[in-house]
Design a protein around this motif. Structure first.
Motif, short mmCIF file in Angstrom:
data_model
loop_
_atom_site.label_atom_id
_atom_site.label_comp_id
_atom_site.label_asym_id
_atom_site.label_seq_id
_atom_site.Cartn_x
_atom_site.Cartn_y
_atom_site.Cartn_z
N ASP A 526 0.85 -1.12 -0.20
CA ASP A 526 -0.04 0.03 0.10
C ASP A 526 0.98 1.22 0.09
OD1 ASP A 526 1.01 -0.09 2.43
OD2 ASP A 526 -0.85 -0.60 3.52
N ALA A 527 0.25 2.20 0.39
CA ALA A 527 0.95 3.83 0.41
C ALA A 527 2.33 3.51 1.30
CB ALA A 527 0.13 4.76 0.75
N ASP A 528 2.07 2.92 2.36
CA ASP A 528 3.24 2.76 3.59
C ASP A 528 4.31 2.03 2.67
OD1 ASP A 528 1.72 4.08 5.37
OD2 ASP A 528 0.53 2.16 5.70
N SER A 529 4.01 0.80 1.99
CA SER A 529 5.13 0.21 1.31
C SER A 529 5.79 1.07 0.29
CB SER A 529 4.26 -0.83 0.74
OG SER A 529 3.62 -1.91 1.36
N GLU A 534 10.44 4.06 -1.61
CA GLU A 534 11.10 5.46 -1.92
C GLU A 534 12.24 5.64 -1.01
OE1 GLU A 534 7.90 8.23 -1.84
OE2 GLU A 534 6.90 7.50 -3.56
N TYR A 535 12.10 5.23 0.30
CA TYR A 535 13.40 5.48 0.91
C TYR A 535 14.41 4.43 0.57
CZ TYR A 535 16.29 4.63 5.09
OH TYR A 535 17.57 4.58 6.01
N TYR A 613 13.60 -5.93 4.48
CA TYR A 613 12.28 -5.24 4.50
C TYR A 613 11.18 -6.06 5.15
CZ TYR A 613 7.89 -3.58 2.54
OH TYR A 613 6.53 -2.99 2.26
N TYR A 614 10.36 -5.70 6.02
CA TYR A 614 9.48 -6.30 6.87
C TYR A 614 8.10 -5.51 6.97
CZ TYR A 614 6.84 -8.51 10.64
OH TYR A 614 5.87 -9.04 11.21
N PRO A 639 16.76 -0.70 12.90
CA PRO A 639 15.36 -0.10 12.18
C PRO A 639 15.89 1.20 11.66
CG PRO A 639 15.05 -0.41 14.34
CD PRO A 639 16.24 -1.00 14.27
N VAL A 640 15.69 1.67 10.18
CA VAL A 640 15.95 3.00 9.85
C VAL A 640 14.76 3.41 9.12
CG1 VAL A 640 18.48 2.46 9.29
CG2 VAL A 640 16.75 1.79 7.56
N PHE A 641 13.67 2.89 9.08
CA PHE A 641 12.21 3.38 8.52
C PHE A 641 11.23 2.55 9.21
CE2 PHE A 641 8.70 3.28 5.65
CZ PHE A 641 8.54 4.40 5.36
N ASP A 642 10.08 3.09 9.82
CA ASP A 642 9.09 2.38 10.55
C ASP A 642 7.78 3.20 10.19
OD1 ASP A 642 7.61 1.05 12.02
OD2 ASP A 642 8.56 0.89 13.67
N GLN A 643 6.87 2.54 9.43
CA GLN A 643 5.60 3.38 9.34
C GLN A 643 4.36 2.21 9.13
OE1 GLN A 643 5.92 6.70 6.31
NE2 GLN A 643 3.87 6.07 5.36
N ASN A 644 3.59 2.42 10.21
CA ASN A 644 2.27 1.59 10.07
C ASN A 644 2.75 0.29 9.53
OD1 ASN A 644 0.84 3.88 10.74
ND2 ASN A 644 0.56 4.53 8.55
N GLY A 645 3.45 -0.42 10.55
CA GLY A 645 3.62 -2.07 10.44
C GLY A 645 4.64 -2.24 9.32
N VAL A 646 5.07 -1.34 8.28
CA VAL A 646 6.14 -1.57 7.67
C VAL A 646 7.63 -1.15 8.10
CG1 VAL A 646 7.06 -0.88 5.10
CG2 VAL A 646 4.65 -1.22 5.46
#
Length: 670
Positions: A526-529, A534-535, A613-614, A639-646
């Motif tokens: 989704d958008a979080d993915s 992009e990161y 990637y998780y 962890p370097v990126f965390d957004q809504n379960g991603v």
């Protein structure tokens, strides 16, 4: 997205139309429009395969070929108009006279066709609304193949189907890559992301060419009944199973179904040697898009040819048409064998390596599957269509006025017999006929919504005519006969439109349910993915790859849209996995041993894994292999990126890479 839609329309219509006109084929407007996509795309596939064999950049050559053909076609059209200015004016006057003479059934049929296109477009938009990427396993892999074509500029299956995006090759095998080549061409021209080009292709082809090809075939069968053609075009986009196909990512199947009848029309319209060449390109096109639809197109063309000769009682016509169809098919197969020799082993390698041939079932269940249009989901999605199908098939057999449509009944019967034979595994030597379906029983079932549109329309019109005749017989008065005839035409048109509206109301709830299922079951990315992708695109170092949960969360789109190379690419055939694939399988299963087992660190370094990637979300039947608790437990994963379960983890590898002194692939089966 709008640019991609327009480019899809141009790519589907313009090159094929130019080739048909250049070959001197004087086909009608609707036949040309319906046949142009497979003819033009077939030519594009031939150009791509030839460029690949010669080592030329495939996408660049394909783009150049499309531009050249379009320009030459435009120039030829301008020259033709300048040379025949007087004839053009006379033709324009004749067209205006013809337009003014059109009866109400013709206008209603055009309105139904336009409504079918609008309805199809709205339904596809509603089905895919809110999806960040095309759902399903296969869609991810189609995106992967497209990215491989763009990056490596080849259609070589050993490169495009490779299990890794980092230069590893796969065993030689055939896979129809025309759909992916089209996406690559449009992506290169427009710069639109692969996923969005794929969305545009599905919606455009499904919404426009499915009703157009059905309409054109119905007009070819019986030009005197435009209402049947219009209603058939309107019924074609109503079947739930066509939209549900994208749940598993079978996007090229949607294109194949939409263009199947156009291929049949190209084969039927061919008369000259140039026409045979055009028909051969149509066969190449349908094989390149989705091989499973090729036999259906041939069966439909042969059925119409048989019914034509029976009705005309001219054996020479039948002989001529069968020779033309056979010559076109042989020419197409020879062309493909020369350019892509692996096509000869496609069926055996796929059945043996993937194991798609399922167990047989008893005859009663097989007939039940056939009567429910081949797919259980259709049994509760549009039961009225099954009733209309039965009435329509009976009408073609019993009513003399609808005998022209007997060809659709014959084609339906042949394919239903093949389907029952496949289900019961009783085809015997004829099993070779079913090789394009790779032993997968559902591949035949997918074609039934296309085959049932015309019989269902025949049912509505036949019932309306019978009711009208009955009403006329009850209140018959000689002095009102002429008035009654006009009223009958108007009433028939009104009944047809009313039936179309009723079919819409029947299908709408299933569209909403399909959209919900696509989101919940098949579209976890989704958008979080997208934000995580992009990161990674901005932060990943050259040569590094990203470990993911073997695409179980839709993560292959990081490579398809953003060029971020994953650890796992295309899954190899069963029993054909290289050692590197098995090492990666072992690695993903033993991340929890990163602190104790030197082989884990060694393989992380060998494959240059820079990130993990998780995603909490999972696609249907997606097996979880990476646990977030494991990653959080070890200091090697930050962890370097965390957004809504991603979550994205940076991998810290040892400065001195340890050696792995054992073969970790023992016991790993694939």
């Amino acid at each position: 997205m709008i640019t991609a839609v327009l480019l899809w329309l141009g790519l589907a219509i313009v090159p094929g139309t130019v080739l048909i006109r250049t070959a001197g084929c004087r086909w009608g407007f609707w036949t040309t429009l319906a046949a142009a996509p497979t003819v033009g795309l077939g030519a594009l596939y031939v150009v791509g395969l030839a460029a690949s064999r010669l080592g030329a950049p495939v996408v660049d050559v394909a783009v150049a070929a499309v531009v050249v053909v379009t320009c030459l076609g435009a120039i030829a059209e301008v020259v033709r108009l300048c040379r025949r200015r007087t004839a053009t004016r006379a033709a324009a006057r004749e067209a205006r006279v013809r337009l003014a003479a059109l009866s109400m059934p013709h206008w209603v049929s055009y309105a139904l066709l336009g409504g079918a296109v609008v309805l199809g477009a709205m339904t596809w938009i509603a089905t895919m609304k809110g999806l960040a990427f095309p759902p399903g396993w296969d869609a991810m892999h189609h995106g992967y193949f497209t990215r491989q074509i763009l990056d490596h500029q080849t259609l070589d299956g050993s490169v495009v189907l490779a299990p890794s995006a980092s230069g590893e090759t796969a065993p030689d095998s055939f896979y129809p890559l025309l759909f992916n080549l089209c996406i690559a061409v449009i992506e290169q021209v427009s710069g639109t992301a692969v996923s969005q080009v794929m969305f545009a292709g599905i919606a455009t082809t499904g919404a426009v060419f499915l009703p157009v090809t059905v309409y054109a075939l119905a007009r070819r069968i019986d030009p005197g009944r435009p209402l049947v053609a219009g209603l058939a075009a309107f019924i074609a986009p109503l079947s739930l199973s066509t939209y549900a196909l994208i749940g598993t990512g079978r996007d090229n199947t949607v294109l194949g179904l939409a263009l199947t009848l156009g291929t049949a029309l190209a084969l039927l319209a061919a008369r000259t040697r140039a026409g045979v060449a055009v028909g051969a390109l149509g066969v190449v096109g349908i094989i390149g898009i989705h091989t499973s639809e090729m036999p259906v197109a041939l069966i439909m063309a042969a059925s119409i040819a048989v019914v034509d000769v029976v009705r005309s009682r001219r054996l020479d016509v039948f002989r001529c048409r069968i020779v033309v169809v056979a010559a076109s098919v042989v020419a197409a197969i020879v062309c493909l064998v020369v350019l892509e020799p692996t096509i000869l082993s496609a069926s055996s390698s796929r059945e043996g390596a993937i194991g798609t041939a399922g167990p047989g079932i008893d005859l009663r269940d097989a007939v039940s599957q056939m009567l429910t249009l081949g797919w259980d989901r259709n049994a509760h999605s549009l039961p009225v269509l099954q009733i209309l199908l039965g009435i329509g098939l009976l009408a073609t057999l019993l009513l003399p006025g609808f005998r022209a449509y007997l060809s659709t009944t014959l084609a339906y019967g042949l394919i239903a017999a093949l389907m029952v034979g496949l289900f019961t595994q009783s085809l015997g030597p004829l099993q070779v006929v079913a090789s394009p379906w790779y032993g997968d029983l559902n591949r035949l079932a997918w074609t039934f919504p296309v085959l049932t549109a015309i019989p269902a329309a025949v049912a509505v019109v036949a019932v309306a005519e019978c009711v009208g005749r009955l009403a006329g017989a009850i209140g018959r008065h000689r002095r009102h006969r002429a008035v009654r005839r006009d009223y009958s035409r108007t009433g028939l048109a009104v009944v047809t439109v009313a039936a179309a509206c009723g079919l819409i109301l029947t299908a709408l709830p299933d569209t909403a349910r399909t959209n919900l299922e696509l989101h919940v079951l098949f579209g976890p990315a989704d958008a979080d993915s997208r934000a995580a992708f992009e990161y990674l695109q901005e932060d990943i170092r050259p040569g590094e790859v990203v470990m993911d949960d073997r695409r179980a969360s839709g993560s292959l789109w990081m490579y398809d849209d953003y060029g971020v190379p994953p650890l796992f690419g295309n899954s190899p055939y069963l029993g054909a996995a290289p050692k590197s694939w098995k090492e990666r399988l072992w690695l993903i299963r033993h991340l929890d041993d990163v602190a104790d087992d030197p082989c884990v660190d060694a393989l992380l370094a060998k494959y240059r894994v820079g990130y993990v990637y998780y995603d909490d979300a999972r696609i249907l039947e997606g097996e979880r292999r990476i646990e977030k608790a494991v990653l959080d437990r070890h200091r090697q994963f930050t962890p370097v990126f965390d957004q809504n379960g991603v979550t994205v983890y940076r991998v810290a590898r040892s400065v001195d890479v340890p050696r792995c002194d054992r073969d970790v692939t023992r016991g790993i089966t694939w």
